[in-house]
Design an enzyme around this catalytic site. Structure first.
Site, mmCIF file in Angstrom:
data_model
loop_
_atom_site.group_PDB
_atom_site.id
_atom_site.type_symbol
_atom_site.label_atom_id
_atom_site.label_comp_id
_atom_site.label_asym_id
_atom_site.label_seq_id
_atom_site.Cartn_x
_atom_site.Cartn_y
_atom_site.Cartn_z
ATOM 1 C CD1 TRP A 198 -2.810 1.586 0.668
ATOM 2 C CD2 TRP A 198 -1.396 2.375 2.205
ATOM 3 N NE1 TRP A 198 -3.231 2.847 1.018
ATOM 4 C CE2 TRP A 198 -2.385 3.355 1.964
ATOM 5 C CE3 TRP A 198 -0.379 2.640 3.131
ATOM 6 C CZ2 TRP A 198 -2.404 4.590 2.618
ATOM 7 C CZ3 TRP A 198 -0.394 3.866 3.788
ATOM 8 C CH2 TRP A 198 -1.412 4.822 3.529
ATOM 9 C CG ASP A 366 -15.176 6.360 2.766
ATOM 10 O OD1 ASP A 366 -16.391 6.243 2.958
ATOM 11 O OD2 ASP A 366 -14.316 5.579 3.215
ATOM 12 N NE ARG A 442 -10.262 2.177 5.190
ATOM 13 C CZ ARG A 442 -10.755 3.132 4.430
ATOM 14 N NH1 ARG A 442 -11.596 2.862 3.461
ATOM 15 N NH2 ARG A 442 -10.404 4.381 4.610
ATOM 16 C CG ASP A 477 -11.593 2.834 -2.905
ATOM 17 O OD1 ASP A 477 -10.734 1.980 -3.190
ATOM 18 O OD2 ASP A 477 -11.369 3.788 -2.148
ATOM 19 C CG ASP A 547 -4.742 5.534 -0.915
ATOM 20 O OD1 ASP A 547 -5.365 6.142 -1.805
ATOM 21 O OD2 ASP A 547 -5.262 4.670 -0.191
#
Ligand code: GLA
Length: 752
Positions: A198, A366, A442, A477, A547
């Site tokens: 990530w 989000d 998550r 996403d 990200d």
């Protein structure tokens, strides 16, 4: 472009503009690989398969078939018959046997390219594409395996896929179906892969190839941050301009494997396909299984040619979006600006500041739905949170539209939070194994998209929102990987189909969405760039790259991504400083130059950034409009890599007619007593004369670049005379070291 079958020598020859791919039928039935490389005219190259050397073919040496199988370059090797190298195809019968042997049966050469039902794939017209289908058959199993190869008139890539048909009366379980396999050989080869994590996606890695297995894979249910469905076999000393490169790239968004195996005779087998782990597909009588597509390309002139082959293929034969050749709206996304803490007023305040600066679309990320005040809940509850968005979503969208801006919205349609209305009603819609506590990631589970009603629910949620407000863009996403693979819907002998069926369902929903809203701009995303793959590009012309929005980190991520993807596909934004991922402070203009290599946008609270940064935005948005076409359509040349030199980065895009080019240079670290760096340009026309300009971000003007001094104390004056492409590419250009770290320069090279 040509596909030819030599009846006498039993040879298939596929020609692209600069490469040839050759297969031969040995012993009347074994399909072998003879050659893939620079274009050759000869067809009689069966000798390359070595069937004339001991141990001969089975018909003349029946007492030792296994020695033949141990070295013959089998085009589509199968399991269980004595080819002990890695196999590309394996099955299990109802009786539990695993052997399969495929013999040549038939073939067809056709104009155009058939689509692959339910799967993304490259496309072509009958005028510019040819396809070869070779049918192989296992007479014992009554199993037909068709290998597809397509070549394009304007490109040096070959598209490959496989189709399996069960002609028997029994169920056959497919336990491994590679989409492409190829046997070659060589010494001192290396394997290039893209790996990461990530916020560190697609870093390039080159490893020497030794005896045994090497490769990358994903069993995470998506192509993944960790490894990329791409690899390339490279000859010794391969760089941007030199070396032989054979690459494979998977048009697929789920589990994959890319494996190279070097065996006892320095023979190398490379293959790519759906990862055999977690895969078992029940093929009943009369059914067909279609594999996703692998793109292969060969370059005899280094990585740069491979890159441009893939870029051109994806631009012309894969991305379907009407936005492909259009400037993308410059967006501002509120994720790093507000995270979950926003309301209508805050979003409108951002939009009001952004619109006059040249920003064209507001993307609400989000947190706009359900009870979503943090990331612990509400995925699946796709109804508007009116506590945050007082007045509703339509009201907000209308207000944004009144400012002259478009509106886009974030969804994570494939997920379900345990704390959600949806989970209360349908706990069995989550992918889980009964009796086992499924792991959260998550704080969320994945929806079982193999179920029709779940697919319908997801589609309805998306369309309910899109039908009720003027939504012109969706960021789709996907923030966790698949584990605890259990479906309450699939039968027990089909559980091994879950991961692939899941990916097929994602494709199906995206396809339906685009059919319903043909002008919707879709951007795929997965925890940053974990599902950046050619499969997704078939649906969305752009994908969020990572990200990590830090401009310096992005140099590495974007270098690895641009190695195989057109710049027009890379979601890239200017974000705030100190950067949220690494805490670095990078000048605002450098952040803009780096984002210019992608789709370009902003990810910051424009009401709170320093005034001098905000003041630069009009020139940056102007810069995007001035150069986006060159960036999106131009040929890409990598000049220097910060990832390997640790000091600076440089790349160019050159227009097709070579009259115009853009050079981005980022000096990551300044060196004392080091005033300029010589940089050899690439991709220009040798005999054209060029003038060099620097883009001045403070005025938005191009000013002559390269200073000349007539004496040690004389003031530098801009150089007005032109230089030939030959000089710029051989002698090079002097780049003056900017003062300080993290400094970017944008140069424009125009025919004089
Ligand atoms: C992922 C995306 C981000 C953002 C968040 C929201 O991490 O990559 O850009 O949308 O999800 O939760």
């Amino acid at each position: 472009m040509n596909i030819f079958f030599d009846e006498v020598h039993k040879i298939f020859k596929l020609d692209t503009p600069h490469t040839s791919y050759i297969m031969t039928i040995a012993d009347g039935k074994y399909l072998g690989h003879a050659y893939y490389g620079a274009k050759i005219e000869d067809t009689d190259v069966a000798y390359l398969t070595r069937v004339f050397e001991p141990p001969f073919v089975p018909s003349t040496n029946g007492r030792d078939k296994l020695s033949f199988l141990d070295c013959f370059p089998m085009e589509y090797p199968t399991h269980g018959i004595g080819d002990f190298r890695e196999d590309a195809f394996s099955i299990r019968t109802e009786d539990g046997h695993e052997a399969c042997e495929l013999f040549y049966k038939d073939h067809e050469i056709m104009r155009g390219k058939p689509s692959i039902q339910g799967l993304p794939a490259t496309f072509g017209l009958s005028a510019d594409t040819l396809t070869l289908r070779i049918d192989l058959e296992d007479p014992v199993l009554s199993l037909k395996v068709s290998l597809f190869y397509s070549v394009f008139a304007d490109n040096d890539c070959i598209a490959r896929s496989v189709q399996i048909g069960n002609l028997s009366n029994n169920d056959i379980y497919l336990t491994k179906v590679m989409s492409a396999s190829m046997d070659t050989e060589g010494e001192n080869l290396s394997l290039l892969t893209l790996n990461g994590s990530w916020a560190r996606e697609r870093w390039m890695q080159m490893n020497p190839l030794g005896l045994g297995f090497q490769g990358v894979s994903s069993d995470r249910g998506e192509s993944s941050h960790q490894h990329h469905p791409f690899f390339a076999l490279c000859s010794e000393g391969t760089d941007q301009k030199h070396g032989e490169v054979t690459a494979m790239h998977f048009v697929y968004s789920g589990n994959f494997t890319a494996k190279a195996y070097m065996g006892q005779f320095n023979n190398v087998r490379m293959m790519m396909g759906i990862n055999g782990e977690d895969f078992c597909w029940k093929l009943s009588e009369g059914e067909i299984f279609r594999s996703p597509e692998v793109i292969m390309t060969y370059s005899g002139t280094g990585l740069g040619t491979m890159t441009r082959n893939l870029h051109a293929l994806y631009r012309r034969h894969l991305i379907r979006s009407p936005f492909l050749h259009r400037p993308r709206p410059i967006l501002i996304n509120n994720w790093e600006a507000t995270y979950f803490d926003f309301n209508t007023e805050k979003i409108l305040a951002i939009a009001k500041q952004a619109a006059p600066l040249g920003i064209e679309m507001l993307v609400l990320d989000d947190g706009w739905f359900g009870n979503r005040f943090d990331d612990n809940r509400s995925l699946g509850d796709w109804f508007v949170n009116e506590e945050k968005l007082s007045g509703g979503l339509k009201n907000l969208v209308d207000e944004i539209n009144k400012l002259g801006m478009k509106f886009g919205i974030w969804f994570e349609p494939e997920m379900i939070s345990p704390e959600s209305k949806l989970y209360e009603e349908h706990p069995d819609w989550a992918i889980q194994i009964p009796g086992r506590t499924a792991g959260l990631c998550r704080c969320q589970y994945v929806l079982d998209l193999t179920r029709e009603e779940v697919k319908e629910y997801v589609f309805k949620c998306l369309t309910d929102i899109c039908d009720n407000a003027n939504i012109e863009y969706i960021k789709w996403d996907m923030n966790r990987q698949l584990a605890d693979l259990g479906s309450r819907y699939l039968k027990k002998d089909q559980m091994g189909e879950l991961s692939h069926r899941y990916v097929l369902a994602v494709y199906e929903i995206q396809e339906r969405l685009l059919q319903r809203y043909p002008n919707l701009l879709l951007e795929n995303c997965s925890g940053g760039g974990a599902r950046f793959d050619p499969g997704m590009l078939y649906y969305s012309p752009q994908i969020w790259c990572s990200d990590d929005t830090d401009a310096i980190e992005r140099l590495k991520i974007q270098e690895g991504t641009a190695l195989i993807y057109p710049l027009s596909t890379m979601g890239a934004h200017v974000s705030d400083c100190p950067n949220h991922a690494v805490g670095r402070n990078t000048p605002f203009e450098t952040r803009g130059y780096v984002a210019l290599a992608g789709t370009f946008g902003y990810e910051l609270d424009v009401t709170r950034i320093p005034e001098e940064d905000r003041a630069m935005i009009p020139a940056q948005t102007k810069m995007y409009h001035k150069y986006h076409e060159l960036v999106a359509e131009g040929d890409y040349y990598r000049l220097a890599s910060y990832a390997s030199n640790h000091l600076y980065d440089a790349y160019m895009v050159v227009s097709e007619d070579k009259k115009e080019a853009l050079l981005t240079y980022v000096q990551v670290l300044m060196r004392p007593n080091f005033h300029s760096r010589k940089l050899r340009l690439d991709g220009l026309a040798e005999d054209k004369m060029y003038k060099i300009y620097k883009y001045d971000i403070s005025t938005g003007e191009e000013v002559p670049y390269m200073t000349e001094k007539t004496g040690p104390s004389a003031a530098a004056t801009p150089r007005e005379s032109a230089l030939s492409g030959k000089a710029l590419m051989n002698a090079g250009l002097l780049i003056e070291s900017p003062w300080g770290d993290f400094k970017g320069i944008l140069l424009v090279i125009r025919e004089a």
